[in-house]
Structures are given as structure tokens and as C-alpha cells.
Scaffold this active site. Structure first.
Site, PDB file in Angstrom:
ATOM      1  N   GLY A  36       0.811  -1.209   0.000  1.00  0.00           N
ATOM      2  CA  GLY A  36       0.000   0.000   0.000  1.00  0.00           C
ATOM      3  C   GLY A  36       0.846   1.261   0.000  1.00  0.00           C
ATOM      4  O   GLY A  36       1.755   1.408   0.816  1.00  0.00           O
ATOM      5  N   VAL A  61      -0.810  -3.651  10.504  1.00  0.00           N
ATOM      6  CA  VAL A  61       0.405  -2.938  10.115  1.00  0.00           C
ATOM      7  C   VAL A  61       0.104  -1.459   9.883  1.00  0.00           C
ATOM      8  O   VAL A  61       0.879  -0.586  10.270  1.00  0.00           O
ATOM      9  CB  VAL A  61       1.035  -3.580   8.863  1.00  0.00           C
ATOM     10  CG1 VAL A  61       2.214  -2.743   8.367  1.00  0.00           C
ATOM     11  CG2 VAL A  61       1.486  -5.001   9.180  1.00  0.00           C
ATOM     12  N   CYS A 120      -9.125  -1.001   3.588  1.00  0.00           N
ATOM     13  CA  CYS A 120      -8.202  -1.414   4.643  1.00  0.00           C
ATOM     14  C   CYS A 120      -8.816  -1.194   6.025  1.00  0.00           C
ATOM     15  O   CYS A 120      -9.194  -0.071   6.373  1.00  0.00           O
ATOM     16  CB  CYS A 120      -6.889  -0.644   4.539  1.00  0.00           C
ATOM     17  SG  CYS A 120      -5.677  -1.179   5.757  1.00  0.00           S
ATOM     18  N   LYS A 155     -10.188  -2.375  -4.831  1.00  0.00           N
ATOM     19  CA  LYS A 155     -10.170  -3.445  -3.834  1.00  0.00           C
ATOM     20  C   LYS A 155     -11.288  -3.227  -2.823  1.00  0.00           C
ATOM     21  O   LYS A 155     -11.325  -2.218  -2.121  1.00  0.00           O
ATOM     22  CB  LYS A 155      -8.815  -3.494  -3.131  1.00  0.00           C
ATOM     23  CG  LYS A 155      -8.605  -4.742  -2.285  1.00  0.00           C
ATOM     24  CD  LYS A 155      -7.160  -4.852  -1.834  1.00  0.00           C
ATOM     25  CE  LYS A 155      -6.884  -6.194  -1.151  1.00  0.00           C
ATOM     26  NZ  LYS A 155      -5.455  -6.335  -0.785  1.00  0.00           N
ATOM     27  N   ASN A 182     -10.649  -7.995   0.728  1.00  0.00           N
ATOM     28  CA  ASN A 182      -9.623  -7.585   1.672  1.00  0.00           C
ATOM     29  C   ASN A 182      -9.870  -8.342   2.974  1.00  0.00           C
ATOM     30  O   ASN A 182     -10.748  -9.196   3.049  1.00  0.00           O
ATOM     31  CB  ASN A 182      -9.682  -6.070   1.890  1.00  0.00           C
ATOM     32  CG  ASN A 182      -8.343  -5.484   2.301  1.00  0.00           C
ATOM     33  OD1 ASN A 182      -7.555  -6.132   2.975  1.00  0.00           O
ATOM     34  ND2 ASN A 182      -8.077  -4.252   1.897  1.00  0.00           N
ATOM     35  N   THR A 183      -9.114  -8.032   4.002  1.00  0.00           N
ATOM     36  CA  THR A 183      -9.231  -8.764   5.255  1.00  0.00           C
ATOM     37  C   THR A 183     -10.532  -8.452   5.992  1.00  0.00           C
ATOM     38  O   THR A 183     -11.133  -7.395   5.819  1.00  0.00           O
ATOM     39  CB  THR A 183      -8.049  -8.438   6.182  1.00  0.00           C
ATOM     40  OG1 THR A 183      -7.975  -7.015   6.341  1.00  0.00           O
ATOM     41  CG2 THR A 183      -6.748  -8.951   5.594  1.00  0.00           C
ATOM     42  N   GLY A 233      -8.310 -14.158  -0.861  1.00  0.00           N
ATOM     43  CA  GLY A 233      -8.810 -14.398   0.486  1.00  0.00           C
ATOM     44  C   GLY A 233      -8.618 -15.853   0.874  1.00  0.00           C
ATOM     45  O   GLY A 233      -9.467 -16.696   0.606  1.00  0.00           O
ATOM     46  N   THR A 256      -1.444 -14.216   2.288  1.00  0.00           N
ATOM     47  CA  THR A 256      -0.860 -14.829   3.485  1.00  0.00           C
ATOM     48  C   THR A 256       0.018 -16.019   3.146  1.00  0.00           C
ATOM     49  O   THR A 256       1.026 -16.267   3.825  1.00  0.00           O
ATOM     50  CB  THR A 256      -1.992 -15.253   4.450  1.00  0.00           C
ATOM     51  OG1 THR A 256      -2.749 -14.095   4.821  1.00  0.00           O
ATOM     52  CG2 THR A 256      -1.438 -15.901   5.698  1.00  0.00           C
TER      53      THR A 256
END
Length: 293
Positions: A36, A61, A120, A155, A182-183, A233, A256
Site C-alpha cells: 500500500g 500494520v 483497509c 479493492k 480484503n481482510t 482471500g 498470506t
């Protein structure tokens, strides 16, 4: 932007790409998405900001990076000659921030695309705040579309009621593609200290644990929009990548999994080729959305 194969990397898990050059041939990838990047330098969140969870991890992060000007001056010259698609993940605290970064990237010949990060969950301003409403998502994309004339990937956040509605909103404002998911927003508590593991209390959950939800969301979005969908994902191997493609993804991103096996991306490229051979498929496009009911 054309891909030589459907395998890409997820932003925030692959650095600037060059960090993985000792492990894989980056030119074999369909593309890689750098970490990012924001208008100004960001220190990110205080430590601790990562914790392992069952079948996944939480991170907070917080988009640590040295800003777009540093990228252009120091990073871009080092990575621009790779024979693959280099995509910059763009984030900001305001619409104006996004636009200014897009304007700077528009002039870089070897950057064929950007990925607008409106999703994010680890920053206090911008990010997920834009990605959780149709109007917020649309406002960022509309402004950036005027500033950037190459491929724009948006995203999307999974932390919404209807991700398909968000996808339709950004498509209407000129997005060329969407990437998801995204997460997921999560948290973990140390029961001995009674304190959260992360300094920010909550963070983004990724890894194999989120894959079934991500596959469902990709399927829903692919059936709602006309633009290409990039699926991510919890993709940990080639079989997982095929699952996303069957659900409707044109391409996939591995995230990941890069922390576990830095060579996983090229292994997935090889797996897809082998899968196609075993099933008598000559064109990977024939797999997109090919789930049978």
C-alpha cells in the site's frame, strides 16, 4: 492490462516484489501488487501488530510506507524492467490524497494499473471508511478515474452488508476491475494478561479461515458486474485458486500464503497449467465461472 496467467500477489504480502526475487522468477507471474502506497510517509501502527490465529493471522500494520515520491524515486527504477504487470496499491486519508497519488502514477510508463484500496481495516482515516458505503466508494473512484487513464482495479471491503452493491457502485463510476476480498475485521485477546494481542485492538483477518466466505463473495460479485473480478482471500495452494476461478474470478491474488512459502505463486502457476492439461482445457478463460450446479 493483459495477464500472461491469472496468478498475482496480494498487496502488503509481497513488499515491492524484489524481496522475493531470490525465491522465484517474478517474470513468471501474471503480475504483482506492491505494498500500500500513500501520498505521504506513514509509520504504520505501533507494535504489536501481527498475531497468528487458527488457520490464519490478524494484522494491523497500518499501511507503513515511505510515500509515493520515495516510491517513484527509489523503488520504481529498481522494479520497472520486470517482464510482468506491476500494480501499485493506492490508499489515502481523503479523496484528494487518492487523486494526487493517482496523478503521479499516471505518468509512470511501466505501471499499467493501480489497485485503489478503499477497504483497509487497519487505518483510522480513509480506507474502510470509503469502502463501506456505495456513495463513499463511488466518490473515490469517480475522482480517481478523472486523474488516472490506465487500468483501475478497486479493492473491496468484505465488512459490508452487500458487497455486490459496492461493486456495482464502483463499476458505474469507471472501475475497470474489482478485487475482493480484503481482510475481515477481527480481534484476539490474551486471556492470561486480559489484553488484546494487537496494539490497535482490532485488525484484519486473513488466511485459509476466510476462504469460504471470500469465494461466496466473489461468486456474488461476478454474477452482479460486467467487469473482471480478481479473487483473493485464503488462497493457499493451486486447488484454492481454481476454486475462485470457477466461482467467477478472472484472476487471483495470493497473500498470506507468501509468508509460509515464498515460492507458492509459481507453484500455483504450474498447478493451474497441470489442472488444465488433466481436464483437457486449452484456454484458462473457459474455467472462469464454470461452476456447475
Amino acid at each position: 492490462m493483459c495477464l500472461k496467467n491469472p496468478v498475482m500477489t496480494a498487496s502488503g504480502t509481497f513488499g515491492y516484489g524484489s524481496e522475493f526475487a531470490d525465491f522465484i522468477d517474478l517474470n513468471r507471474l501474471g503480475g504483482f501488487i506492491i505494498k500500500g502506497t500513500t501520498l505521504n510517509h506513514r509509520e504504520g501502527n505501533p507494535y504489536p501488530r501481527m498475531v497468528e490465529t487458527p488457520s490464519g493471522m490478524l494484522n494491523a500494520v497500518g499501511l507503513q510506507n515511505k510515500g509515493i515520491d520515495y516510491f517513484i524515486e527509489h523503488i520504481y527504477p529498481e522494479i520497472k524492467d520486470y517482464d510482468t504487470n506491476i500494480v501499485v496499491n493506492v490508499s489515502g486519508a481523503s479523496v484528494d490524497d487518492y487523486v494526487k497519488v493517482c496523478e503521479k502514477l499516471n505518468d509512470l510508463e511501466r505501471i499499467p494499473a493501480i489497485e485503489l484500496n478503499i477497504s483497509c481495516p487497519n487505518v483510522k482515516q480513509g480506507g474502510m471508511a470509503f469502502g463501506t458505503t456505495c456513495s463513499g466508494a463511488a466518490s473515490v473512484v469517480k475522482a480517481c478515474r478523472k486523474a488516472y487513464n490506465k487500468t483501475m482495479i478497486v479493492k473491496l471491503s468484505p465488512n459490508v452488508t452487500s458487497i455486490a452493491d459496492i461493486a456495482l457502485a464502483v463499476e458505474a463510476e469507471g472501475a475497470d476491475s474489482v478485487s475482493l476480498t480484503n481482510t475481515f475485521l477481527g480481534m484476539a485477546i490474551n486471556t492470561e494478561t486480559r489484553k488484546p494481542y494487537l496494539s490497535t485492538i482490532t485488525g484484519g483477518l486473513s488466511g485459509a479461515c476466510i476462504r469460504p466466505i471470500a469465494v461466496r463473495m466473489v461468486w456474488q460479485v461476478a454474477n452482479a458486474v460486467k467487469i473482471p473480478v480478481i479473487g483473493l482471500g485464503g488462497i493457499m495452494n493451486g486447488r484454492d485458486a481454481i476454486e475462485f476461478i470457477l466461482a467467477g474470478a478472472t484472476a487471483v491474488q495470493l497473500g498470506t500464503a507468501n509468508f509460509i512459502d515464498p515460492s507458492i505463486t509459481v507453484k500455483v502457476v504450474d498447478y493451474i497449467a497441470d489442472y488444465m492439461k488433466r481436464h483437457g482445457i486449452n484456454d484458462v478463460n473457459d474455467l472462469i465461472g464454470a461452476m456447475e450446479r
